[in-house]
Design a protein around this motif. Structure first.
Motif, PDB file in Angstrom:
ATOM      1  N   VAL A 152       1.401  -9.445   7.031  1.00 17.12           N
ATOM      2  CA  VAL A 152       2.183 -10.648   7.314  1.00 17.12           C
ATOM      3  C   VAL A 152       2.024 -11.662   6.185  1.00 17.12           C
ATOM      4  CG1 VAL A 152       2.422 -12.621   8.866  1.00 17.12           C
ATOM      5  CG2 VAL A 152       2.147 -10.335   9.811  1.00 17.12           C
ATOM      6  N   ALA A 153       0.805 -11.771   5.646  1.00 17.70           N
ATOM      7  CA  ALA A 153       0.576 -12.705   4.545  1.00 17.70           C
ATOM      8  C   ALA A 153       1.396 -12.316   3.317  1.00 17.70           C
ATOM      9  CB  ALA A 153      -0.913 -12.736   4.182  1.00 17.70           C
ATOM     10  N   GLY A 154       1.554 -11.003   3.102  1.00 17.11           N
ATOM     11  CA  GLY A 154       2.268 -10.538   1.920  1.00 17.11           C
ATOM     12  C   GLY A 154       3.778 -10.665   2.008  1.00 17.11           C
ATOM     13  N   ALA A 204       2.190  -5.383  12.875  1.00 23.43           N
ATOM     14  CA  ALA A 204       1.524  -4.327  13.642  1.00 23.43           C
ATOM     15  C   ALA A 204       1.622  -2.985  12.929  1.00 23.43           C
ATOM     16  CB  ALA A 204       2.134  -4.228  15.038  1.00 23.43           C
ATOM     17  N   GLY A 205       2.741  -2.757  12.235  1.00 28.75           N
ATOM     18  CA  GLY A 205       2.849  -1.536  11.431  1.00 28.75           C
ATOM     19  C   GLY A 205       1.798  -1.524  10.338  1.00 28.75           C
ATOM     20  N   GLY A 206       1.545  -2.693   9.736  1.00 29.22           N
ATOM     21  CA  GLY A 206       0.476  -2.798   8.746  1.00 29.22           C
ATOM     22  C   GLY A 206      -0.891  -2.573   9.358  1.00 29.22           C
ATOM     23  N   GLY A 207      -1.083  -3.044  10.602  1.00 29.21           N
ATOM     24  CA  GLY A 207      -2.337  -2.805  11.304  1.00 29.21           C
ATOM     25  C   GLY A 207      -2.554  -1.334  11.605  1.00 29.21           C
ATOM     26  N   PHE A 208      -1.486  -0.655  12.010  1.00 29.83           N
ATOM     27  CA  PHE A 208      -1.572   0.792  12.272  1.00 29.83           C
ATOM     28  C   PHE A 208      -1.905   1.546  10.980  1.00 29.83           C
ATOM     29  CE2 PHE A 208       0.663   4.956  12.789  1.00 29.83           C
ATOM     30  CZ  PHE A 208      -0.140   5.471  13.807  1.00 29.83           C
ATOM     31  N   LYS A 209      -1.240   1.130   9.897  1.00 27.05           N
ATOM     32  CA  LYS A 209      -1.511   1.746   8.597  1.00 27.05           C
ATOM     33  C   LYS A 209      -2.971   1.573   8.206  1.00 27.05           C
ATOM     34  CE  LYS A 209      -1.594  -0.661   5.167  1.00 27.05           C
ATOM     35  NZ  LYS A 209      -1.384  -1.684   4.109  1.00 27.05           N
ATOM     36  N   VAL A 229       8.130   0.877   9.824  1.00 27.00           N
ATOM     37  CA  VAL A 229       6.825   1.450  10.171  1.00 27.00           C
ATOM     38  C   VAL A 229       6.557   2.685   9.321  1.00 27.00           C
ATOM     39  CG1 VAL A 229       5.486   2.592  11.989  1.00 27.00           C
ATOM     40  CG2 VAL A 229       6.783   0.525  12.512  1.00 27.00           C
ATOM     41  N   ALA A 230       7.580   3.531   9.140  1.00 30.40           N
ATOM     42  CA  ALA A 230       7.419   4.739   8.329  1.00 30.40           C
ATOM     43  C   ALA A 230       7.061   4.375   6.896  1.00 30.40           C
ATOM     44  CB  ALA A 230       8.701   5.572   8.367  1.00 30.40           C
ATOM     45  N   THR A 231       7.728   3.367   6.344  1.00 30.06           N
ATOM     46  CA  THR A 231       7.462   2.935   4.975  1.00 30.06           C
ATOM     47  C   THR A 231       6.052   2.381   4.832  1.00 30.06           C
ATOM     48  OG1 THR A 231       9.795   2.399   4.640  1.00 30.06           O
ATOM     49  CG2 THR A 231       8.231   1.409   3.125  1.00 30.06           C
ATOM     50  N   ILE A 232       5.678   1.491   5.751  1.00 28.91           N
ATOM     51  CA  ILE A 232       4.356   0.866   5.682  1.00 28.91           C
ATOM     52  C   ILE A 232       3.251   1.912   5.794  1.00 28.91           C
ATOM     53  CG2 ILE A 232       2.768  -0.690   6.881  1.00 28.91           C
ATOM     54  CD1 ILE A 232       5.254  -2.329   7.714  1.00 28.91           C
ATOM     55  N   SER A 233       3.379   2.795   6.798  1.00 26.98           N
ATOM     56  CA  SER A 233       2.338   3.790   7.041  1.00 26.98           C
ATOM     57  C   SER A 233       2.250   4.797   5.894  1.00 26.98           C
ATOM     58  CB  SER A 233       2.599   4.511   8.365  1.00 26.98           C
ATOM     59  OG  SER A 233       2.639   3.596   9.434  1.00 26.98           O
TER      60      SER A 233
END
Length: 451
Positions: free
Chosen positions: A81-83, A334-339, A382-386
């Motif tokens: 989120v910061a990024g 949350a996608g970043g958190g999952f990653k 989500v796919a991109t982040i992970s």
């Protein structure tokens, strides 16, 4: 092409939060993704909640202490989120100004006035690509599909012949071109050069939208021949305006952030001296934050004031643009958190350990991972982040160009075969009045061609 090798493994890998073996980690990943898919599709849970629960489930199945899994998830959410959070907000403001001022209608009307017959699908690709630069995919769909329906009805065109090119333009921009959230996160994760990625992304996008848009739409129109649904043709947003911005000013405003970022990339290549004053200046004005901020400030005059907005209405427009992106920010976070949970559990290292002896090009591996997560979760972002988090170690020894191509491979994989667990699938189905089968024949196949 860079291939997997032992040397590509991270030089100083972070100690995993679990001591699970490869088999247990593999099961944990599948279980975590299954939990996310089940919660989104079966229980209709919001993607933010599903990703949060799925991340904790992943940690539990991997045997990680719950407190460490929570820390990993929170750290990943915060850093993501910061990024990209500010960039998402600025993009939303720009998109809202574009829509409410009538600037988007101005672009559409000007191009359509000069197009007709066989050139109409090509005009729709151009419109969607330009409009899609600063807009989120869902916003672009809501903005453009009413135009698609009106064009199809007034010109007696096949709905798919006009609609598929517009959808292709939006989708390619969303998956491949910064400053959209997915590509930005991938660029940050693999430490790619934004300007180079943007330039290569545009080069890749041009033939992609031609093939998946106007060319494929010929076949899509034969497979699915449906009229534009009357109930879905709304009033145009700009009808209550006394005037609206000019075509040239609108195009210049939309293109401003892209031009600034490309200028930075060009200066980096020509000067290539971080201490040089010119390069330092362009490093600032060409950064995504400043480029988008500049476009928003310019848009307040070239779009808002040109449409006769008062200071009160301008403030109201900005305020209304921010409310709908709360969900997007949370899902991206949350996608970043999952990653981050995947990485901290050692999944990225596991994939590299398992595949280091495979003769698979790194770009293909990145694409395949993104495809798998896209099919499982239904979210391109989500796919991109992970996927970006998982393949980040591959970029360690890559050239600037190969790193940019790695980002584009991830972005392409994230668009693969949209189906029932993707919000975009249902948006297209409902707006075009299609059945599930018809949506798969047209929209899903188009997304696969793009990928």
């Amino acid at each position: 092409m860079t291939r997997l090798s032992v040397e590509m493994l991270a030089a100083d890998p972070v100690e995993p939060i679990t001591s699970a073996g490869h088999a247990q980690l593999g099961i944990a990943v599948l279980a975590g993704i299954a939990v996310i898919v089940l919660l989104i599709t079966k229980f209709k849970l919001h993607a933010f909640l599903a990703l949060t629960i799925g991340s904790l489930a992943l940690g539990a199945f991997a045997g990680a202490p719950l407190d460490k899994a929570i820390t990993s998830f929170s750290a990943g959410l915060g850093s993501t989120v910061a990024g990209v959070g500010v960039l998402i907000a600025l993009g939303a403001i720009l998109g809202k100004l574009l829509a409410d001022s009538g600037g988007a209608d101005q672009i559409v009307d000007t191009i359509l006035a000069k197009a007709g017959g066989r050139s109409m699908p090509w005009a729709m690709v151009l419109i969607a690509s330009v409009i899609g630069l600063p807009l989120f995919f869902e916003v672009g769909i809501v903005l453009l599909i009413p135009v698609v329906l009106m064009v199809a009805k007034r010109g007696n065109y096949s709905l798919m012949r006009i609609g598929i090119p517009a959808l292709a333009g939006l989708s390619v921009m969303h998956g491949l071109i910064p400053p959209h959230p997915g590509p930005l996160v991938a660029i940050d994760a693999v430490k790619a050069n934004l300007g180079v990625t943007l330039a290569l992304g545009i080069l890749v996008a041009i033939p992609t939208v031609i093939i998946a848009g106007p060319l494929f739409s010929k076949y899509a129109a034969r497979w699915v021949d449906v009229p534009a649904p009357e109930k879905m043709i709304p009033q145009r947003a700009s009808e209550d305006l006394e005037k609206r911005p000019g075509f040239g000013a609108t195009i210049a405003t939309v293109m401003l952030p892209v031009v600034l970022m490309l200028a930075k990339a060009l200066v980096d290549i020509v000067i290539d001296d971080p201490t040089h004053m010119v390069q330092r200046v362009f490093d600032v004005i060409g950064s995504p934050l400043i480029a988008l901020l500049a476009a928003v400030l310019v848009a307040m005059f070239t779009l808002g004031r040109a449409a006769g907005f008062t200071k009160g209405r301008m403030s109201s427009t900005v305020e209304k643009s921010l409310a709908p992106i709360a969900g997007i920010l949370l899902i991206v976070g949350a996608g970043g958190g999952f990653k981050q949970t995947l990485i901290d559990c050692g999944v990225g290292q596991m994939i590299l350990d398992i595949s280091k002896d495979w003769s698979i090009p790194a770009l293909l591996l990145a694409w395949l991972i993104a495809v798998a997560i896209r099919l499982a979760t239904g979210s391109a972002t989500v796919a991109t982040i992970s996927a970006a988090g998982l393949v980040a170690p591959l970029a360690a020894d890559m050239s600037t160009t190969h790193t940019a191509l790695l980002v584009l491979a991830i972005g392409a994989g994230s668009l693969f075969f949209s189906h029932v667990n993707d919000a975009g699938f249902w948006l297209v189905k409902e707006y075009f009045g299609l059945s599930v089968g018809q949506t798969i024949k047209t929209w899903s196949v188009m997304e696969t061609i793009i990928s």
